[in-house]
Design an enzyme around this catalytic site. Structure first.
Site, PDB file in Angstrom:
ATOM      1  N   PHE A 136      13.783  10.358   2.327  1.00  0.00           N
ATOM      2  CA  PHE A 136      13.845   9.439   3.466  1.00  0.00           C
ATOM      3  C   PHE A 136      12.469   8.834   3.759  1.00  0.00           C
ATOM      4  O   PHE A 136      11.434   9.449   3.494  1.00  0.00           O
ATOM      5  CB  PHE A 136      14.377  10.172   4.701  1.00  0.00           C
ATOM      6  CG  PHE A 136      15.720  10.793   4.483  1.00  0.00           C
ATOM      7  CD1 PHE A 136      16.864  10.005   4.430  1.00  0.00           C
ATOM      8  CD2 PHE A 136      15.848  12.164   4.292  1.00  0.00           C
ATOM      9  CE1 PHE A 136      18.110  10.574   4.201  1.00  0.00           C
ATOM     10  CE2 PHE A 136      17.089  12.742   4.065  1.00  0.00           C
ATOM     11  CZ  PHE A 136      18.222  11.950   4.015  1.00  0.00           C
ATOM     12  N   ASP A 160      10.254   8.683   6.158  1.00  0.00           N
ATOM     13  CA  ASP A 160      10.162   9.480   7.387  1.00  0.00           C
ATOM     14  C   ASP A 160       8.753   9.959   7.719  1.00  0.00           C
ATOM     15  O   ASP A 160       8.584  10.852   8.544  1.00  0.00           O
ATOM     16  CB  ASP A 160      11.082  10.701   7.272  1.00  0.00           C
ATOM     17  CG  ASP A 160      10.757  11.563   6.049  1.00  0.00           C
ATOM     18  OD1 ASP A 160       9.808  11.216   5.317  1.00  0.00           O
ATOM     19  OD2 ASP A 160      11.452  12.570   5.818  1.00  0.00           O
ATOM     20  N   HIS A 178       1.063  -0.699  -9.875  1.00  0.00           N
ATOM     21  CA  HIS A 178      -0.108  -0.471 -10.732  1.00  0.00           C
ATOM     22  C   HIS A 178      -0.668  -1.780 -11.275  1.00  0.00           C
ATOM     23  O   HIS A 178      -1.839  -1.851 -11.637  1.00  0.00           O
ATOM     24  CB  HIS A 178       0.269   0.457 -11.893  1.00  0.00           C
ATOM     25  CG  HIS A 178       0.660   1.831 -11.452  1.00  0.00           C
ATOM     26  ND1 HIS A 178       1.310   2.732 -12.267  1.00  0.00           N
ATOM     27  CD2 HIS A 178       0.506   2.473 -10.260  1.00  0.00           C
ATOM     28  CE1 HIS A 178       1.536   3.855 -11.608  1.00  0.00           C
ATOM     29  NE2 HIS A 178       1.063   3.715 -10.392  1.00  0.00           N
ATOM     30  N   GLU A 224      -6.546  11.121  -3.649  1.00  0.00           N
ATOM     31  CA  GLU A 224      -6.604  10.631  -5.038  1.00  0.00           C
ATOM     32  C   GLU A 224      -7.539   9.439  -5.195  1.00  0.00           C
ATOM     33  O   GLU A 224      -8.261   9.332  -6.167  1.00  0.00           O
ATOM     34  CB  GLU A 224      -5.200  10.231  -5.510  1.00  0.00           C
ATOM     35  CG  GLU A 224      -4.586  11.242  -6.424  1.00  0.00           C
ATOM     36  CD  GLU A 224      -3.277  10.757  -7.036  1.00  0.00           C
ATOM     37  OE1 GLU A 224      -2.623  11.565  -7.672  1.00  0.00           O
ATOM     38  OE2 GLU A 224      -2.918   9.574  -6.884  1.00  0.00           O
ATOM     39  N   SER A 226       6.839  11.628   5.787  1.00  0.00           N
ATOM     40  CA  SER A 226       6.611  12.973   5.246  1.00  0.00           C
ATOM     41  C   SER A 226       5.215  13.096   4.641  1.00  0.00           C
ATOM     42  O   SER A 226       4.673  14.196   4.571  1.00  0.00           O
ATOM     43  CB  SER A 226       7.670  13.329   4.204  1.00  0.00           C
ATOM     44  OG  SER A 226       7.614  12.447   3.094  1.00  0.00           O
ATOM     45  N   HIS A 280       4.457   7.367  -1.975  1.00  0.00           N
ATOM     46  CA  HIS A 280       4.132   8.768  -1.727  1.00  0.00           C
ATOM     47  C   HIS A 280       4.982   9.362  -0.611  1.00  0.00           C
ATOM     48  O   HIS A 280       5.139  10.579  -0.541  1.00  0.00           O
ATOM     49  CB  HIS A 280       2.645   8.914  -1.405  1.00  0.00           C
ATOM     50  CG  HIS A 280       1.765   8.779  -2.614  1.00  0.00           C
ATOM     51  ND1 HIS A 280       0.449   9.189  -2.644  1.00  0.00           N
ATOM     52  CD2 HIS A 280       2.019   8.285  -3.856  1.00  0.00           C
ATOM     53  CE1 HIS A 280      -0.061   8.945  -3.848  1.00  0.00           C
ATOM     54  NE2 HIS A 280       0.877   8.386  -4.584  1.00  0.00           N
TER      55      HIS A 280
END
EC number: 1.11.1.7
Length: 712
Positions: free
Chosen positions: A303, A305, A468, A375, A307, A226
């Site tokens: 990247f 990073d 998964h 999720e 995020s 992710h």
């Protein structure tokens, strides 16, 4: 003679003028045609986007939203991502209209000005969306400006990279399996759900756990994924094919590509003919237009990073901060606390799918840097840990540097947390994924190389889905003695999708964190690939709605993305390319599985990369086969070496700071940000309590003294 010569010159001039005038008129006509086509398509696509948004909001306000609508909430494009996807759709639809309404023989007809089309649509050139400050010691939120030679490289809302050319039915956008009689390499492709039923599914959960990997090992893989990639779904392009027609009537068209159920599928009795499936968002082609094949978007930075904590768009990054405080803190939940510790803020956009899961608890989804944070419950748990760690770092840095303002505290804490994710991934996680192949694909760091392309590849988004196969069927909550917590200590996975209320009103994250440490991941097995909790009950948090099949979605997504087949990728990695049952059997070391695959696909060339890669026996000490080791290893090497802000790159941190960072651990993250007091030293390995656990006092702390500025 002279008169004749002058006449010839004059006539030639007139002819040239007429040709030039003709070209100008043709160009003007062409520009007008393009403008008219784009204008009509924009109206159509804008309406589709608006209708979709309105429909989703209405559906989530109802008493019974569908599985499709619940998942769409998290896959819905927003902000700049939405604009980029909309432009991609307008570009493609305009091209179709121009082909249909003009004399264009094909999409690469030289009479079509693709640059003019791109500008008319609003695609523009791939330039940074922010002004680059070459002296800044910090990353931009968008990922722009990392590579000084090509500032947009690795930035959010750009196309996923292609390591091999796309393969579509029509060479441009239509996925294999779309046209019933169309073949691939001489054979029809099997239904995705049929492959899932015959290859991926299993019934008996006995003996499926990995005796050497903790549940946290699985969960960290999803966190990394992710952080690196996200391709939201696009909207349908015209009124002829609405989402209602796709979802309720399985009518294929535009960007609706339903997953049809094969004969005798048990879901035929309860879910109609199909699972609805909407194609991934895509972006405009870029100059010099060597390929016009559809390229899917990466909505987040390429990247590693953090995020997923901070966001990939400035507007979101700003909303996630506590700008009223001079401490550089992230905003936290003001309505609920975990025994004095913070939760992420609620996403108060109503309605919320998380509230639907328990209509009496009224607990919304969390807001984070990544829209998928809620999720499933373990993902939300690790998001909570990372948020708390940012604020802990910011407060500690303020104590060391009282003169630092909020912006510097935020950026320095963000920089440290980004380094934490890089270190945990490369030092602790990847070596036990790639095993004996680690050094081959990811040799020791040699420094930043601005010629290395750090973009996430399209194929990586499928290779990394090996995780998964590691998801178990249940999630356990444990008390301070690592014994079952409460009357519902072990919960089926499908009840924990979009489930924030179990965190807020039923124990906080500590019992879940202990479960991550003391319970095991599922082990990938050629006979037991994906648990039924994901294969039949994905996004089925209540009994009122029917679940999806994650394996079938993965296979359909391979085709949606125009993925080359199994042998193409084997060849790309320098591996053998089996052509027969005997050859495939030798690669898989499993005759029964090889025969099952060929009964469905007819040729190894057509095997979808997701199932082909995961079917291979694991490399020594690893959790993937040779093909996935190649694809994953190559990608992570490029992520590291093509990142100017990589934590080991000289100048990013001081030598003393780097020495200090080497002591970070996931166990310490837990000690510093929960009430858990006993942890294992090696959090990704399977651990038994109490034998493999130590007191938090025995776990190294991150020494932040090297961040104290000289002004102190």
């Amino acid at each position: 003679m002279l008169v004749c010569l002058h006449l010839q010159v004059f006539l030639a001039s007139v002819a040239l003028f007429e040709v030039a005038a003709s070209d100008t008129i043709a160009q003007a006509a062409s520009t007008t045609t393009i403008s008219d086509a784009v204008s009509k398509v924009k109206t159509q696509v804008n309406k589709a986007f608006l209708d979709s948004r309105t429909r989703l909001k209405t559906a989530l306000s109802s008493e019974a939203p569908t599985t499709r609508q619940l998942s769409e909430y998290f896959k819905h494009a927003k902000g700049r991502t939405r604009t980029a996807i909309r432009n991609g759709q307008v570009w493609e639809e305009s091209l179709k209209r121009l082909r249909r309404d003009t004399t264009l023989t094909n999409v690469t007809d030289p009479s079509l000005d693709l640059t003019a089309l791109s500008w008319e649509v609003g695609c523009g050139a791939p330039v940074p969306l922010v002004k680059c400050d070459e002296n800044s010691p910090y990353r931009t939120i968008t990922g722009d400006c990392n590579n000084r030679r090509s500032p947009a490289l690795g930035a959010a809302n750009r196309a996923l990279a292609r390591w091999l050319p796309a393969e579509y039915e029509d060479g441009l956008a239509v996925p294999f399996g779309w046209t019933q009689r169309k073949t691939r390499n001489g054979f029809r492709v099997p239904l995705a759900r049929e492959v899932s039923n015959k290859i991926v599914g299993y019934l008996d959960e006995e003996g499926v756990l990995d005796q050497n990997r903790s549940l946290l090992f699985m969960q960290w893989g999803q966190i990394v994924d992710h952080d690196l990639d996200f391709a939201p779904e696009t909207e349908l392009g015209s009124s002829e094919h609405s989402k209602v027609q796709c979802e309720e009537y399985c009518i294929q068209g535009d960007n609706c590509f339903p997953i049809m159920f094969p004969k005798n599928d048990p879901k035929l009795k309860t879910q109609g003919k199909c699972m609805p499936f909407f194609r991934a968002g895509f972006v405009c082609p870029t100059p010099p237009y060597q390929s016009l094949a559809r390229d899917q978007i990466n909505a987040v930075t390429s990247f590693l990073d953090a995020s997923l904590v901070y966001g990939s768009e400035p507007s979101l990054a700003s909303r996630l901060r506590n700008l009223s405080s001079p401490l550089g803190l992230m905003a936290v939940n003001q309505e609920a606390w975990d025994h004095g510790l913070a939760y992420p803020p609620f996403n108060n956009v109503k309605p919320s799918p998380c509230e639907f899961i328990n209509t009496t608890a009224h607990v919304p989804c969390f807001q984070a840097g990544d829209s998928r944070a809620s999720e499933q419950i373990l993902l939300a748990t690790v998001h909570t840990l990372l948020l708390r760690e940012h604020n802990r770092l910011a407060r500690e840095l303020k104590r060391l540097n009282p003169h630092w303002d909020g912006e510097m505290l935020y950026q320095e804490a963000r920089k440290i947390l980004g380094a934490f994710i890089q270190i945990i991934t490369f030092r602790d996680y990847l070596p036990i994924v790639l095993g004996s192949e680690m050094q081959k694909w990811i040799p020791p760091y040699q420094g930043y190389n601005n010629s290395v392309d750090p973009r996430i590849s399209n194929v990586f988004t499928f290779a990394f889905r090996f995780g998964h196969m590691e998801v178990p069927s249940t999630v356990s909550r444990l008390d301070e003695n690592y014994q079952p917590w409460g009357p519902e200590a072990e919960l089926p996975l499908h009840t924990l999708f979009f489930n924030t209320w179990r965190i807020i009103k039923d124990g906080g994250i500590d019992p879940l964190v202990r479960g991550l440490l003391a319970k095991k991941s599922k082990l990938m097995n050629q006979n037991k690939m994906v648990t039924s909790e994901l294969r039949n009950k994905l996004f089925q948090p209540t009994h009122k709605i029917h679940g999806f099949d994650l394996a079938a979605i993965n296979l359909q997504r391979c085709r949606d993305h125009g993925m080359p087949g199994y042998n193409s990728w084997r060849g790309f990695c320098g591996l053998s390319q089996p052509k027969t049952l005997k050859g495939l059997q030798a690669v898989l070391k499993n005759k029964i599985l090889a025969k099952k695959l060929l009964d469905l696909y007819k040729t190894p060339d057509n095997i979808d990369i997701w199932i082909g890669g995961n079917a291979e026996p694991m490399v020594e000490r690893g959790r993937v086969g040779p093909l996935l080791a190649c694809l994953l290893g190559r990608q992570f090497q490029q992520i590291r070496d093509g990142d100017r802000f990589w934590w080991e790159n000289p100048g990013v941190f001081t030598e003393k700071q780097r020495d200090s960072l080497q002591k970070v651990s996931f166990s310490r993250l837990i000690c510093d940000n929960t009430h858990v007091t006993k942890v294992p030293l090696h959090a990704f390995q399977a651990n038994n309590y109490p034998h493999d656990f130590v007191d938090c006092s025995a776990v190294d702390k991150l020494d932040l003294s090297p961040w104290a500025s000289r002004e102190n």
